[in-house]
Design a protein around this motif. Structure first.
Motif, PDB file in Angstrom:
ATOM      1  N   THR A 166      -6.208  -7.887   2.706  1.00  0.00           N
ATOM      2  CA  THR A 166      -6.528  -6.625   3.460  1.00  0.00           C
ATOM      3  C   THR A 166      -6.398  -5.566   2.523  1.00  0.00           C
ATOM      4  O   THR A 166      -7.158  -4.552   2.932  1.00  0.00           O
ATOM      5  N   ALA A 167      -5.909  -5.441   1.295  1.00  0.00           N
ATOM      6  CA  ALA A 167      -5.811  -4.349   0.614  1.00  0.00           C
ATOM      7  C   ALA A 167      -6.943  -4.246  -0.449  1.00  0.00           C
ATOM      8  O   ALA A 167      -6.993  -3.097  -1.231  1.00  0.00           O
ATOM      9  N   GLU A 168      -7.630  -5.361  -0.494  1.00  0.00           N
ATOM     10  CA  GLU A 168      -8.587  -5.447  -1.605  1.00  0.00           C
ATOM     11  C   GLU A 168      -9.931  -4.467  -1.254  1.00  0.00           C
ATOM     12  O   GLU A 168     -10.534  -3.978  -2.208  1.00  0.00           O
ATOM     13  N   GLY A 169     -10.271  -4.345   0.005  1.00  0.00           N
ATOM     14  CA  GLY A 169     -11.283  -3.645   0.064  1.00  0.00           C
ATOM     15  C   GLY A 169     -11.080  -2.522   1.095  1.00  0.00           C
ATOM     16  O   GLY A 169     -11.668  -2.571   2.410  1.00  0.00           O
ATOM     17  N   LEU A 173       5.891   3.044   2.166  1.00  0.00           N
ATOM     18  CA  LEU A 173       5.420   1.918   1.685  1.00  0.00           C
ATOM     19  C   LEU A 173       4.925   0.893   2.787  1.00  0.00           C
ATOM     20  O   LEU A 173       5.688   0.897   4.085  1.00  0.00           O
ATOM     21  N   PHE A 174       3.867   0.255   2.640  1.00  0.00           N
ATOM     22  CA  PHE A 174       3.309  -0.588   3.816  1.00  0.00           C
ATOM     23  C   PHE A 174       3.212  -1.978   3.083  1.00  0.00           C
ATOM     24  O   PHE A 174       2.436  -1.879   2.019  1.00  0.00           O
ATOM     25  N   GLU A 175       3.707  -3.003   3.619  1.00  0.00           N
ATOM     26  CA  GLU A 175       3.516  -4.150   3.034  1.00  0.00           C
ATOM     27  C   GLU A 175       2.156  -4.922   3.849  1.00  0.00           C
ATOM     28  O   GLU A 175       2.433  -5.294   4.838  1.00  0.00           O
ATOM     29  N   VAL A 198       0.998  -1.161  -0.024  1.00  0.00           N
ATOM     30  CA  VAL A 198       0.126  -0.091  -0.060  1.00  0.00           C
ATOM     31  C   VAL A 198       0.845   1.307  -0.010  1.00  0.00           C
ATOM     32  O   VAL A 198       1.771   1.340   0.766  1.00  0.00           O
ATOM     33  N   ILE A 199       0.768   2.140  -1.028  1.00  0.00           N
ATOM     34  CA  ILE A 199       1.673   3.292  -1.302  1.00  0.00           C
ATOM     35  C   ILE A 199       0.954   4.614  -0.865  1.00  0.00           C
ATOM     36  O   ILE A 199      -0.071   4.806  -1.830  1.00  0.00           O
TER      37      ILE A 199
END
Length: 242
Positions: free
Chosen positions: A219-222, A212-214, A148-149
């Motif tokens: 989790t990043a889909e919605g 930057l967060f990995e 997630v940038i």
């Protein structure tokens, strides 16, 4: 207990009679001795009401319940008044809690990072399983994860150049997605990594920085909400991203 003693006496007497007065006692084998020992232990346990189950049986201690005192009319009246006061106080407490939740101590990004002459502002975010800078440098997320940038602008709002050294401050950013558990930012030596940025920003210049967060791909889909906190100089601050 008397019944048990009587039975024990009978058994001893029977044993004496069976052995005879002048005859030697019969020699028993180990297996026969084991049978007699087990039988005797079982008999003792059966008639001993204080014997617990097993060799090392342990039971939790149960505290004896004291009989509850019957409330007198005066006591009932006082308890009723206290209960009514608790209900009123509870409703008032809920209202105050609701008002307290509306208040926020979050600072904007400029106030939180606090570099004189530089204005920091969150722009937007994107997701990707890799991040590339130029033709030679790239970062790949682990299998099943994505980046997630967060895109952040740094603007010199003054009339003089500002030397900005965030690396020396060692900021740590934590991102919460959809009220989930927080994840700390990746620390890289990218030229535009906000957490390690070193550079001089000229008057009126805008520098595009990133964080930057990995996180797991699901989790990043919605993503419906993002919350960012900053830990720097032994102080943790919530950042208003609005």
């Amino acid at each position: 207990m008397k019944k048990f003693i009587k039975k024990g006496t009978v058994l001893v007497a029977a044993a004496l009679l069976l052995t005879g007065c002048g005859d030697k006692m019969a020699v028993l084998t180990e297996s026969e001795e084991a049978v007699i020992v087990n039988y005797s232990a079982g008999t003792l346990a059966k008639h001993n009401s204080y014997q617990q189950e097993g060799m090392m049986a342990v039971y939790p201690r149960e505290e004896e319940e004291e009989p509850a005192e019957e409330p007198t009319p005066d006591t009932e009246e006082k308890e009723g008044q206290q209960g009514q006061g608790t209900e009123d106080g509870g409703e008032k407490g809920q209202e105050e809690a609701g008002e307290g939740q509306g208040a926020s101590n979050a600072l904007n990004m400029t106030e939180a990072i606090a570099v004189p002459g530089i204005e920091f502002s969150y722009k937007d975010y994107s997701t990707s399983d890799t991040y590339r800078q130029g033709e030679y440098f790239s970062l790949d997320a682990k299998e099943g994860n994505v980046f997630v940038i967060l895109n952040v602008n740094m603007v010199n709002t003054g009339q003089e150049a500002v030397a900005c050294d965030l690396l020396a401050r060692q900021p740590i950013f934590t991102l919460k997605i959809n009220e989930g558990s927080g994840v700390k930012n990746e620390i890289t030596m990218l030229e535009n990594d906000l957490s390690t940025y070193i550079g001089t920003v000229e008057p009126g210049q805008t520098v595009a920085g990133i964080l930057l967060f990995e996180v797991p791909e699901e989790t990043a889909e919605g993503i419906s909400s993002l919350k960012l906190t900053l830990q720097m100089n032994e102080t943790t601050t919530e950042i208003n991203m609005g």
